[in-house]
Design an enzyme around this catalytic site. Structure first.
Site, PDB file in Angstrom:
ATOM      1  N   ASP A  36       0.925  -1.215   0.076  1.00  0.00           N
ATOM      2  CA  ASP A  36      -0.007  -0.241  -0.003  1.00  0.00           C
ATOM      3  C   ASP A  36       1.057   1.159   0.007  1.00  0.00           C
ATOM      4  O   ASP A  36       2.017   1.347   0.479  1.00  0.00           O
ATOM      5  CB  ASP A  36      -0.780  -0.083   1.272  1.00  0.00           C
ATOM      6  CG  ASP A  36      -2.187   0.937   1.268  1.00  0.00           C
ATOM      7  OD1 ASP A  36      -2.538   1.505   0.063  1.00  0.00           O
ATOM      8  OD2 ASP A  36      -2.628   1.083   2.118  1.00  0.00           O
ATOM      9  N   GLY A  37       0.283   2.255  -0.486  1.00  0.00           N
ATOM     10  CA  GLY A  37       0.954   3.518  -0.578  1.00  0.00           C
ATOM     11  C   GLY A  37       1.532   4.199  -1.771  1.00  0.00           C
ATOM     12  O   GLY A  37       2.334   5.197  -1.935  1.00  0.00           O
ATOM     13  N   HIS A  82       2.008   3.321  -9.169  1.00  0.00           N
ATOM     14  CA  HIS A  82       1.952   1.949  -9.121  1.00  0.00           C
ATOM     15  C   HIS A  82       3.000   1.516  -9.875  1.00  0.00           C
ATOM     16  O   HIS A  82       3.446   0.393  -9.922  1.00  0.00           O
ATOM     17  CB  HIS A  82       0.667   1.594 -10.132  1.00  0.00           C
ATOM     18  CG  HIS A  82      -0.677   2.141  -9.410  1.00  0.00           C
ATOM     19  ND1 HIS A  82      -0.643   1.658  -7.771  1.00  0.00           N
ATOM     20  CD2 HIS A  82      -1.677   2.812  -9.359  1.00  0.00           C
ATOM     21  CE1 HIS A  82      -1.616   2.160  -7.566  1.00  0.00           C
ATOM     22  NE2 HIS A  82      -2.257   2.991  -8.430  1.00  0.00           N
ATOM     23  N   LEU A  90      10.483 -20.556  -4.535  1.00  0.00           N
ATOM     24  CA  LEU A  90       9.395 -19.631  -3.896  1.00  0.00           C
ATOM     25  C   LEU A  90       8.170 -19.544  -4.491  1.00  0.00           C
ATOM     26  O   LEU A  90       8.038 -19.437  -5.939  1.00  0.00           O
ATOM     27  CB  LEU A  90      10.019 -18.061  -3.825  1.00  0.00           C
ATOM     28  CG  LEU A  90       9.216 -17.069  -3.544  1.00  0.00           C
ATOM     29  CD1 LEU A  90       9.020 -17.129  -2.065  1.00  0.00           C
ATOM     30  CD2 LEU A  90       9.720 -15.442  -3.945  1.00  0.00           C
TER      31      LEU A  90
HETATM   32  C1  IPE Z   1      -5.663  -2.673  -0.028  1.00  0.00           C
HETATM   33  O1  IPE Z   1      -4.904  -1.145  -0.361  1.00  0.00           O
HETATM   34  C2  IPE Z   1      -5.457  -3.169  -1.431  1.00  0.00           C
HETATM   35  C3  IPE Z   1      -4.084  -3.429  -2.143  1.00  0.00           C
HETATM   36  C4  IPE Z   1      -2.877  -3.051  -1.424  1.00  0.00           C
HETATM   37  C5  IPE Z   1      -4.092  -3.894  -3.473  1.00  0.00           C
HETATM   38  P1  IPE Z   1      -6.194  -0.150  -0.305  1.00  0.00           P
HETATM   39  O2  IPE Z   1      -5.408   1.286  -0.565  1.00  0.00           O
HETATM   40  O3  IPE Z   1      -7.208  -0.552  -1.562  1.00  0.00           O
HETATM   41  O4  IPE Z   1      -6.888  -0.436   1.042  1.00  0.00           O
HETATM   42  P2  IPE Z   1      -7.867   0.835   1.781  1.00  0.00           P
HETATM   43  O5  IPE Z   1      -8.783   1.666   0.662  1.00  0.00           O
HETATM   44  O6  IPE Z   1      -6.898   2.041   2.062  1.00  0.00           O
HETATM   45  O7  IPE Z   1      -8.532   0.284   2.876  1.00  0.00           O
HETATM   46  C1  IPE Z   2      -1.568   0.367  -3.356  1.00  0.00           C
HETATM   47  O1  IPE Z   2      -1.390   1.475  -3.272  1.00  0.00           O
HETATM   48  C2  IPE Z   2      -2.023  -0.238  -4.646  1.00  0.00           C
HETATM   49  C3  IPE Z   2      -3.215  -0.451  -5.095  1.00  0.00           C
HETATM   50  C4  IPE Z   2      -4.315  -0.734  -3.924  1.00  0.00           C
HETATM   51  C5  IPE Z   2      -3.676  -1.082  -6.209  1.00  0.00           C
HETATM   52  P1  IPE Z   2      -2.510   2.682  -3.261  1.00  0.00           P
HETATM   53  O2  IPE Z   2      -2.706   2.768  -4.898  1.00  0.00           O
HETATM   54  O3  IPE Z   2      -3.719   2.386  -2.340  1.00  0.00           O
HETATM   55  O4  IPE Z   2      -1.712   3.797  -2.811  1.00  0.00           O
HETATM   56  P2  IPE Z   2      -2.279   5.087  -1.770  1.00  0.00           P
HETATM   57  O5  IPE Z   2      -3.039   4.069  -0.487  1.00  0.00           O
HETATM   58  O6  IPE Z   2      -3.515   5.957  -2.270  1.00  0.00           O
HETATM   59  O7  IPE Z   2      -1.229   5.885  -1.289  1.00  0.00           O
HETATM   60 MG    MG Z   3      -4.065   2.388  -0.439  1.00  0.00          MG
END
Ligand code: IPE
Ligand code: IPE
Ligand code: MG
Length: 247
Positions: free
Chosen positions: A27-28, A44, A138
């Site tokens: 995430d992030g 991404h 793996l």
């Molecule tokens: C969880 O992250 C899904 C993935 C990392 C693919 P999200 O960014 O979608 O989750 P929320 O919306 O913060 O809960």
């Molecule tokens: C995680 O990063 C990837 C996916 C959920 C596809 P995010 O796109 O959720 O990034 P933030 O949380 O908005 O920073």
């Molecule tokens: Mg996110």
């Protein structure tokens, strides 16, 4: 091990137990990009680049199963441009990485629903699974179009369709009908980006996982962060509901 708590190890300690199965909620990416004045898709792309590094680190460290959350059943609700971009980036990842992953002994699996994934990407996912199925260094499971609740719904449907009598349904029956059938449960689940929630990842399987949360955005989560997570894991006492020092 307590003396190590404050230092940041840069290498694995040979005395550590390596988790067999690590899950990562990657995430992030969006916030990483925004902090640099870039668009979310650039985040991404950077996240995908990082995945290849972390897959290699996991293989080096002797982790046997890595399950990464790449796209949730809820992520379809994002703007179309971002969703389309994510599908493309996933295709590019397979095109670019499949030869090396295969050569390095990585077995690719998909956890999630194939239904709903664009045909071209679906074909590439199937090809990478087929091509790497005999590898065993793996197991890299990519949770794509994955939701923990959806997975349980699909499992219940299969169980009912198979006509299994209610009193024969055990926890094992359910586990064997999940997308992760045959895989051990995750020992350690890492979530990057500072969010402290599950967001529908491996709901059933992570019942007794150790959780590790870090503020680091996914594209910046490096080998040393993974080492720090494994160090932390080694400071946990896994009790599984029991008492370990009974008197
Ligand atoms: C969880 O992250 C899904 C993935 C990392 C693919 P999200 O960014 O979608 O989750 P929320 O919306 O913060 O809960
Ligand atoms: C995680 O990063 C990837 C996916 C959920 C596809 P995010 O796109 O959720 O990034 P933030 O949380 O908005 O920073
Ligand atoms: Mg996110």
């Amino acid at each position: 091990m307590a003396s190590k708590a404050d230092n940041k190890p840069t290498e694995l300690d040979p005395s550590w137990e390596i988790p067999v199965h690590v899950g990562i909620i990657m995430d992030g990416n969006g916030r990483w990009a925004r902090a640099r004045g870039l668009n979310r898709l650039a985040g991404h792309r950077a996240g995908t680049e990082n995945l290849r590094r972390i897959v290699r680190a996991c293989a080096d460290f002797g982790i046997k199963y890595l399950t990464v959350f790449a796209f949730s059943t809820e992520n379809w609700a994002r703007p179309k441009e971002e969703v389309d971009g994510l599908m493309e980036i996933m295709e590019e990842f397979i095109d670019k990485e499949i030869d090396e992953l295969d050569a390095e002994g990585v077995q690719i699996r998909h956890v999630g629903k194939l239904d709903g994934i664009p045909e071209r990407l679906k074909a590439k996912i199937k090809m990478s699974i087929e091509r790497t199925r005999h590898n065993n260094r793996l197991v890299l499971s990519v949770a794509f179009n994955y939701g923990g609740r959806d997975e349980i719904v699909q499992a219940v449907r299969k169980i009912v369709a198979e006509g299994i009598p209610p009193d024969e349904i055990t926890e094992e029956t359910i586990a064997n009908h999940l997308y992760t059938a045959g895989m051990p449960d995750p020992d350690l689940v890492i979530r990057t980006s500072g969010e402290i929630r599950i967001s529908n990842f491996l709901l059933w399987q992570s019942a007794y996982a150790e959780w590790y949360f870090t503020p680091r955005f996914w594209p910046d989560f490096g080998r040393e962060d993974l080492i720090a997570a494994i160090a932390d894991y080694n400071r946990r006492e896994r009790r599984f509901g029991r008492v370990l020092d009974a008197d």
